[in-house]
Scaffold this motif. Structure first.
Motif, mmCIF file in Angstrom:
data_model
loop_
_atom_site.group_PDB
_atom_site.id
_atom_site.type_symbol
_atom_site.label_atom_id
_atom_site.label_comp_id
_atom_site.label_asym_id
_atom_site.label_seq_id
_atom_site.Cartn_x
_atom_site.Cartn_y
_atom_site.Cartn_z
ATOM 1 N N MET A 102 60.067 53.229 36.990
ATOM 2 C CA MET A 102 59.205 52.584 36.013
ATOM 3 C C MET A 102 59.662 51.148 35.791
ATOM 4 O O MET A 102 60.859 50.865 35.795
ATOM 5 N N ASN A 103 58.705 50.276 35.591
ATOM 6 C CA ASN A 103 59.021 48.881 35.297
ATOM 7 C C ASN A 103 58.815 48.653 33.806
ATOM 8 O O ASN A 103 57.702 48.433 33.342
ATOM 9 N N LEU A 104 59.899 48.722 33.059
ATOM 10 C CA LEU A 104 59.837 48.587 31.603
ATOM 11 C C LEU A 104 60.328 47.228 31.118
ATOM 12 O O LEU A 104 60.574 47.048 29.922
ATOM 13 N N ASP A 105 60.441 46.270 32.030
ATOM 14 C CA ASP A 105 61.038 44.976 31.678
ATOM 15 C C ASP A 105 60.336 44.305 30.509
ATOM 16 O O ASP A 105 60.980 43.699 29.645
ATOM 17 N N ASP A 106 59.017 44.405 30.466
ATOM 18 C CA ASP A 106 58.248 43.705 29.429
ATOM 19 C C ASP A 106 57.864 44.613 28.263
ATOM 20 O O ASP A 106 57.141 44.181 27.358
ATOM 21 N N GLU A 107 58.345 45.856 28.295
ATOM 22 C CA GLU A 107 57.977 46.802 27.232
ATOM 23 C C GLU A 107 58.813 46.538 25.982
ATOM 24 O O GLU A 107 60.015 46.287 26.051
ATOM 25 N N GLN A 108 58.158 46.593 24.825
ATOM 26 C CA GLN A 108 58.852 46.380 23.564
ATOM 27 C C GLN A 108 59.654 47.614 23.172
ATOM 28 O O GLN A 108 59.169 48.737 23.282
ATOM 29 N N GLU A 109 60.870 47.389 22.705
ATOM 30 C CA GLU A 109 61.711 48.499 22.268
ATOM 31 C C GLU A 109 61.261 48.995 20.899
ATOM 32 O O GLU A 109 60.936 48.219 20.016
ATOM 33 N N ILE A 128 65.482 54.495 26.572
ATOM 34 C CA ILE A 128 64.882 55.423 25.615
ATOM 35 C C ILE A 128 64.033 54.661 24.609
ATOM 36 O O ILE A 128 62.909 55.072 24.273
ATOM 37 N N ALA A 129 64.557 53.544 24.107
ATOM 38 C CA ALA A 129 63.823 52.756 23.114
ATOM 39 C C ALA A 129 62.530 52.198 23.694
ATOM 40 O O ALA A 129 61.499 52.139 23.007
ATOM 41 N N LYS A 130 62.555 51.805 24.960
ATOM 42 C CA LYS A 130 61.352 51.256 25.576
ATOM 43 C C LYS A 130 60.332 52.354 25.876
ATOM 44 O O LYS A 130 59.126 52.141 25.714
#
Length: 297
Positions: free
Chosen positions: A1-8, A93-95
């Motif tokens: 998964m690409n979570l780089d831009d996901e807000q925590e 986990i936060a993302k």
């Protein structure tokens, strides 16, 4: 998964370092049934002890059904500080939780016409006191309907990868999304109706209701994934399906060398778990997850 831009998510609570869980396996999780993580880790423990995982799971679940701690608030536990989110596991986990919040906020408003009440996710190590009673890390990730919060010891993901052959970030995200699915069932009233029906039924009927509830949580996890396809990378969906396959009731029974006994199923077969995860993934609609009305699971 690409979570780089996901807000925590800001709903992560750090419970690590607290003393809890002395009661071990007495906690009945998810309104009286083990969650996806709980069943998997209890199965691991049973296999290590040379026991039948399904027998041990039945002991854990049956010990508390209808008794103290099932959907009933326990002594209030003071909230701890927000998690520091210093490690890779923490931020992942936060993302993932942040993505579930963003997704279900939109889905609730679009498909139900009301706001989504976000749950807290408690990070713990070793043991924790929840609104459903005490638990230790051997129970795996779980959702407590009494306080409407998710509980997670991140070390569980190592077991998911090593012992059950289901590695990968999306496999781990699926576990979190499944527990959030139980939160959704609680806030829309499904969990209460299932518990009421289970109290009025026999063991076999109660198990059948449990299967439908767990498969619906799998489907809700698929709905979340549908709305986050832009985060998925090649192989992610296969990781999730591999995790769903690994924790089917029939697969656990076979791994334990036991006879496959459909009447004892509480979470569904591997094929059913994969099917309902895919159903949510393909449709993105909550109404496609009505496992209680489905003739064929």
């Amino acid at each position: 998964m690409n979570l780089d831009d996901e807000q925590e998510s800001s709903n992560i609570v750090d419970r690590r370092g607290e003393r809890g869980g002395g009661g071990g396996m007495r906690l009945p999780i998810g309104g009286g049934k083990l969650g996806i993580g709980g069943m998997l880790v209890v199965g691991v423990i049973a296999l290590l002890l040379g026991q039948n995982p399904l027998a041990m799971i039945g002991m854990v679940e049956g010990a508390g059904v209808g008794g103290p701690g099932v959907g009933q608030p326990q002594e209030a536990v003071a909230p701890s500080a927000p998690a520091a989110l210093n490690g890779t596991h923490d931020r992942f986990i936060a993302k993932v939780l942040g993505s579930t919040e963003r997704t279900w906020d939109a889905v609730f408003r679009d498909q139900l016409g009301k706001p989504y009440p976000q749950p807290k996710l408690n990070l713990f190590e070793g043991g924790v006191n929840s609104g459903c009673g005490q638990a230790d890390s051997g129970m795996g990730p779980f959702y407590c309907p009494a306080d409407q919060q998710v509980y997670l010891d991140a070390s569980f993901f190592d077991d998911l990868s090593r012992r059950f052959g289901a590695p990968g970030d999306f496999a781990a995200a699926y576990v979190i999304a499944h527990e959030v699915g139980h939160h959704i069932q609680t806030v829309i009233g499904v969990s209460a109706e299932v518990q009421k029906a289970r109290r009025a039924s026999g063991p076999a009927q109660g198990n059948a209701l449990s299967v439908r509830q767990e498969l619906q949580a799998d489907c809700f996890a698929g709905v979340w994934a549908h709305h986050n396809r832009d985060l998925l990378e090649p192989g992610d969906i296969e990781e999730g399906l591999r995790a769903a396959q690994a924790i089917g009731d029939d697969t656990l029974q076979q791994k334990a060398g036991a006879r496959v006994n459909p009447e004892s199923f509480t979470h569904g077969t591997s094929a059913q778990r994969m099917r309902w995860l895919q159903a949510g993934l393909q449709s993105g609609q909550m109404n496609s997850c009505d496992t209680f009305a489905a003739r064929r699971l």
